[in-house]
Design a protein around this motif. Structure first.
Motif, mmCIF file in Angstrom:
data_model
loop_
_atom_site.group_PDB
_atom_site.id
_atom_site.type_symbol
_atom_site.label_atom_id
_atom_site.label_comp_id
_atom_site.label_asym_id
_atom_site.label_seq_id
_atom_site.Cartn_x
_atom_site.Cartn_y
_atom_site.Cartn_z
ATOM 1 N N SER A 241 -0.056 8.782 -7.766
ATOM 2 C CA SER A 241 0.519 9.715 -6.586
ATOM 3 C C SER A 241 0.732 8.773 -5.467
ATOM 4 O O SER A 241 0.575 7.550 -5.478
ATOM 5 C CB SER A 241 -1.196 10.479 -6.259
ATOM 6 N N PRO A 242 1.572 9.362 -4.646
ATOM 7 C CA PRO A 242 1.898 8.892 -3.347
ATOM 8 C C PRO A 242 0.859 8.426 -2.448
ATOM 9 O O PRO A 242 0.849 7.284 -1.842
ATOM 10 C CB PRO A 242 3.051 9.636 -2.734
ATOM 11 N N ILE A 243 -0.264 9.016 -2.800
ATOM 12 C CA ILE A 243 -1.283 8.896 -1.868
ATOM 13 C C ILE A 243 -2.099 7.648 -2.491
ATOM 14 O O ILE A 243 -3.289 7.350 -1.708
ATOM 15 C CB ILE A 243 -2.166 10.101 -1.657
ATOM 16 N N ASP A 244 -1.828 7.060 -3.355
ATOM 17 C CA ASP A 244 -2.345 5.964 -3.691
ATOM 18 C C ASP A 244 -2.682 4.815 -2.700
ATOM 19 O O ASP A 244 -3.273 4.016 -2.694
ATOM 20 C CB ASP A 244 -1.731 5.171 -5.166
ATOM 21 N N VAL A 245 -1.218 4.920 -1.844
ATOM 22 C CA VAL A 245 -1.393 4.034 -0.821
ATOM 23 C C VAL A 245 -2.387 4.152 0.127
ATOM 24 O O VAL A 245 -3.152 3.336 0.666
ATOM 25 C CB VAL A 245 0.054 4.113 -0.051
ATOM 26 N N VAL A 246 -2.498 5.612 0.348
ATOM 27 C CA VAL A 246 -3.847 6.006 1.485
ATOM 28 C C VAL A 246 -5.144 5.407 0.933
ATOM 29 O O VAL A 246 -5.820 4.945 1.498
ATOM 30 C CB VAL A 246 -3.717 7.364 1.598
ATOM 31 N N ILE A 247 -5.065 5.755 -0.361
ATOM 32 C CA ILE A 247 -6.548 5.390 -1.220
ATOM 33 C C ILE A 247 -6.773 3.991 -0.763
ATOM 34 O O ILE A 247 -7.922 3.435 -0.483
ATOM 35 C CB ILE A 247 -6.442 5.772 -2.495
ATOM 36 N N LEU A 248 -5.916 3.119 -1.061
ATOM 37 C CA LEU A 248 -6.301 1.551 -1.003
ATOM 38 C C LEU A 248 -6.148 1.094 0.417
ATOM 39 O O LEU A 248 -7.035 0.204 0.642
ATOM 40 C CB LEU A 248 -5.110 0.853 -1.792
ATOM 41 N N ALA A 249 -5.220 1.588 0.939
ATOM 42 C CA ALA A 249 -5.129 0.914 2.664
ATOM 43 C C ALA A 249 -6.482 1.428 3.291
ATOM 44 O O ALA A 249 -6.543 1.049 4.457
ATOM 45 C CB ALA A 249 -4.125 1.403 3.005
ATOM 46 N N ASN A 250 -7.208 2.568 2.529
ATOM 47 C CA ASN A 250 -8.292 3.200 3.374
ATOM 48 C C ASN A 250 -9.417 1.910 3.786
ATOM 49 O O ASN A 250 -10.489 1.953 4.276
ATOM 50 C CB ASN A 250 -8.696 4.177 2.735
ATOM 51 N N ASP A 251 -9.479 1.091 2.516
ATOM 52 C CA ASP A 251 -10.206 0.033 2.495
ATOM 53 C C ASP A 251 -9.887 -1.589 2.796
ATOM 54 O O ASP A 251 -10.652 -2.504 2.878
ATOM 55 C CB ASP A 251 -10.766 -0.125 1.282
ATOM 56 N N GLY A 252 -8.505 -1.517 2.924
ATOM 57 C CA GLY A 252 -8.217 -2.947 3.440
ATOM 58 C C GLY A 252 -6.576 -2.917 3.697
ATOM 59 O O GLY A 252 -5.853 -2.008 3.339
ATOM 60 N N CYS A 253 -6.067 -3.801 4.582
ATOM 61 C CA CYS A 253 -4.750 -3.696 4.831
ATOM 62 C C CYS A 253 -3.730 -4.470 3.887
ATOM 63 O O CYS A 253 -4.115 -5.438 3.330
ATOM 64 C CB CYS A 253 -4.334 -4.444 6.175
ATOM 65 N N TYR A 254 -2.680 -3.964 3.524
ATOM 66 C CA TYR A 254 -1.667 -4.489 2.480
ATOM 67 C C TYR A 254 -0.213 -4.533 3.074
ATOM 68 O O TYR A 254 0.102 -3.362 3.908
ATOM 69 C CB TYR A 254 -1.631 -3.487 1.166
ATOM 70 N N ALA A 255 0.609 -5.447 2.549
ATOM 71 C CA ALA A 255 2.056 -5.284 3.142
ATOM 72 C C ALA A 255 2.612 -4.410 1.926
ATOM 73 O O ALA A 255 2.662 -4.763 0.865
ATOM 74 C CB ALA A 255 2.606 -6.656 3.043
ATOM 75 N N MET A 256 3.387 -3.482 2.512
ATOM 76 C CA MET A 256 4.136 -2.522 1.410
ATOM 77 C C MET A 256 5.559 -3.104 1.125
ATOM 78 O O MET A 256 6.015 -3.759 1.806
ATOM 79 C CB MET A 256 4.419 -1.135 2.079
ATOM 80 N N VAL A 257 6.156 -2.600 0.063
ATOM 81 C CA VAL A 257 7.309 -2.919 -0.607
ATOM 82 C C VAL A 257 7.964 -1.602 -1.057
ATOM 83 O O VAL A 257 7.277 -0.889 -1.691
ATOM 84 C CB VAL A 257 7.219 -3.962 -1.940
ATOM 85 N N GLY A 258 9.332 -1.382 -0.587
ATOM 86 C CA GLY A 258 9.925 -0.465 -1.209
ATOM 87 C C GLY A 258 11.229 -0.326 -0.423
ATOM 88 O O GLY A 258 11.879 -1.172 0.155
ATOM 89 N N GLN A 259 11.935 0.783 -0.775
ATOM 90 C CA GLN A 259 13.418 1.036 -0.424
ATOM 91 C C GLN A 259 13.331 1.706 0.844
ATOM 92 O O GLN A 259 12.421 2.393 1.296
ATOM 93 C CB GLN A 259 14.095 2.125 -1.510
ATOM 94 N N VAL A 260 14.272 1.335 1.864
ATOM 95 C CA VAL A 260 14.441 1.963 2.919
ATOM 96 C C VAL A 260 14.817 3.403 3.004
ATOM 97 O O VAL A 260 15.676 4.082 2.125
ATOM 98 C CB VAL A 260 15.495 1.201 3.881
ATOM 99 N N HIS A 261 14.135 4.274 3.684
ATOM 100 C CA HIS A 261 14.496 5.865 3.618
ATOM 101 C C HIS A 261 14.822 6.374 5.279
ATOM 102 O O HIS A 261 14.588 5.637 5.992
ATOM 103 C CB HIS A 261 13.229 6.406 3.336
#
Length: 443
Positions: A241-261
């Motif tokens: 799910s797109p909320i995978d980012v929220v689930i993981l970032a809730n416990d630590g910070c990450y640099a995201m990779v993706g396309q400009v929207h």
């Protein structure tokens, strides 16, 4: 009319005060007041009662027993076609010499082909997984019928709670979380690069993602925290799910990779990149593998930067399996930190079927579910072994994630969700079948 505005203002003031005081502020500092725990206990008791009532009603009506899958075909997961065809030939009274073809072999392949057409193991990964019993939500793949008046009343009350209480509350928290993320990261981005700026950026990101997680009534169990991704590394996880980012970032910070929207997502991207070195690509740049690899390598080479978060499957899979990992993430070099994510479908369906639902309709479904419950396992870091290519390394990491999360390890490309099978892959399968029938030494 003036009195109506006063009453409305008073109601909104009380609502925001409760939201900020009881949910938002505790979430920002990672504190729990026990409200979610009490809610989950009540929900568990209710679903247990509903399940028992449904089972009793089925027994009374002599209904078909529920199973995890409504599939017609029962497969032996540990058996391969090569093994089955060898056993078939070995069971004959006069087994032919190795590589000899018998007409009866056609019947075996014909049966396997029909099985794949009726219920293949790829297509079913792009639909919501089956439930053992109805969870009082609208979404279900089974046709649960009327059981009793009490169960119907509970369902109606649940609809009112989910749409009239939980949905407005979650929308409010989502708006607050996203607004605070945009404003705070923009302000932090004005500061000169320093350790203070990095500390503030991580603090702001954690606070905002925790608010958004509370907005989904997320109950997340993190395991083996000593293996959490470290700076200068690459975090890879299965994607549901797109909320995978929220689930993981809730416990630590990450640099995201993706396309400009563009639109709202573009505003968020432009604001958070000011405070944190996320890696965004233009659409034309995404097609240039060498450029993407170079920028990611440069990021990983800087041990002061946050770990990169990548979902190598490239698309959302329905929480039952892990599909092929793209090799690009494993060509960069550096340490890989595998993470396995497994959602509990009993409380809500986290899978995003992008071919069926838009992002807005998906978020509405998420915010009107009971809760989001999941387990996250941080696995020991892995590095590429000597003589191991990127594909082999990717498969080894994928197997570890699948085993820990209790997911099916599949070699199929998740791109089949939208594209047809490549001709080269068809030719490989045809060659494999030919070798099984006539032998590898035959031309």
């Amino acid at each position: 009319m003036e009195d109506l505005w006063k009453v409305t203002f008073h109601v909104l003031s009380v609502w925001l005060t409760l939201v900020v005081g009881l949910i938002m502020l505790p979430a920002m500092f990672g504190i729990s007041l026990g409200i979610t725990e009490v809610y989950m206990k009540i929900l568990m008791k209710t679903l247990e009662w509903a399940t028992l009532r449904i089972q009793r009603g089925r027994n009374e009506k002599h209904s078909i027993k529920a199973s995890v899958s409504n599939g017609i075909i029962q497969r032996d997961g540990d058996s391969s076609m090569e093994k089955e065809i060898a056993e078939l030939r070995g069971s004959r009274s006069k087994p032919p010499a190795s590589g000899d073809f018998q007409l009866s072999d056609v019947f075996y392949f014909n049966r396997k082909g029909i099985e794949s057409i009726v219920e293949d193991e790829v297509t079913q990964r792009f639909t919501s997984e089956e439930l053992v019993s109805w969870n009082l939500l609208t979404r279900t793949n089974n046709n649960f019928q009327y059981i009793s008046l009490r169960l119907t009343i509970i369902w109606v009350v649940g609809v009112l709670i989910r749409y009239c209480v939980l949905f407005p509350l979650r929308v409010t928290l989502a708006v607050i979380g996203i607004s605070w993320l945009v404003i705070s990261t923009s302000l932090v981005g004005l500061l000169p690069n320093s350790s203070v700026k990095n500390w503030l950026s991580e603090l702001v990101h954690l606070m905002c993602y925790r608010i958004c997680a509370r907005g989904l009534s997320a109950t997340i169990n993190y395991h083996n925290k000593e293996n959490r991704p470290k700076k200068g590394g690459i975090c890879v996880a299965n994607h549901t799910s797109p909320i995978d980012v929220v689930i993981l970032a809730n416990d630590g910070c990450y640099a995201m990779v993706g396309q400009v929207h563009g639109g709202l997502l573009g505003i968020i991207q432009r604001s958070i990149v000011k405070a944190c070195p996320h890696v965004w690509f233009e659409r034309s740049e995404m097609k240039d593998r060498h450029l993407v690899t170079k920028r990611l390598r440069d990021h990983v080479a800087d041990k002061s930067k946050l770990p990169i978060l990548i979902f190598p499957e490239g698309t959302c899979i329905n929480n039952t399996s892990v599909m092929m990992f793209k090799k690009g993430s494993f060509e960069i070099g550096g340490t890989i930190y595998p993470v396995a994510i497994k959602y509990d479908p009993q409380f809500g369906d986290a899978f995003w079927n992008s071919g069926k639902y838009s992002m807005v309709s998906y978020l509405v479904r998420m915010m009107t579910s009971w809760a989001i419950v999941c387990n996250v396992w941080y696995l020991p870091p892995m590095t590429r072994q000597e003589g191991e290519d990127a594909v082999q390394f990717a498969n080894r990491v994928k197997a570890v994630i699948a085993r820990q999360g209790g997911l099916v390890d599949l070699s199929w490309d998740g791109g089949l969700k939208r594209a047809k099978v490549k001709e080269t892959f068809k030719e490989q399968q045809q060659k494999m079948y030919s070798n099984m029938i006539v032998g590898e030494d035959s031309s």
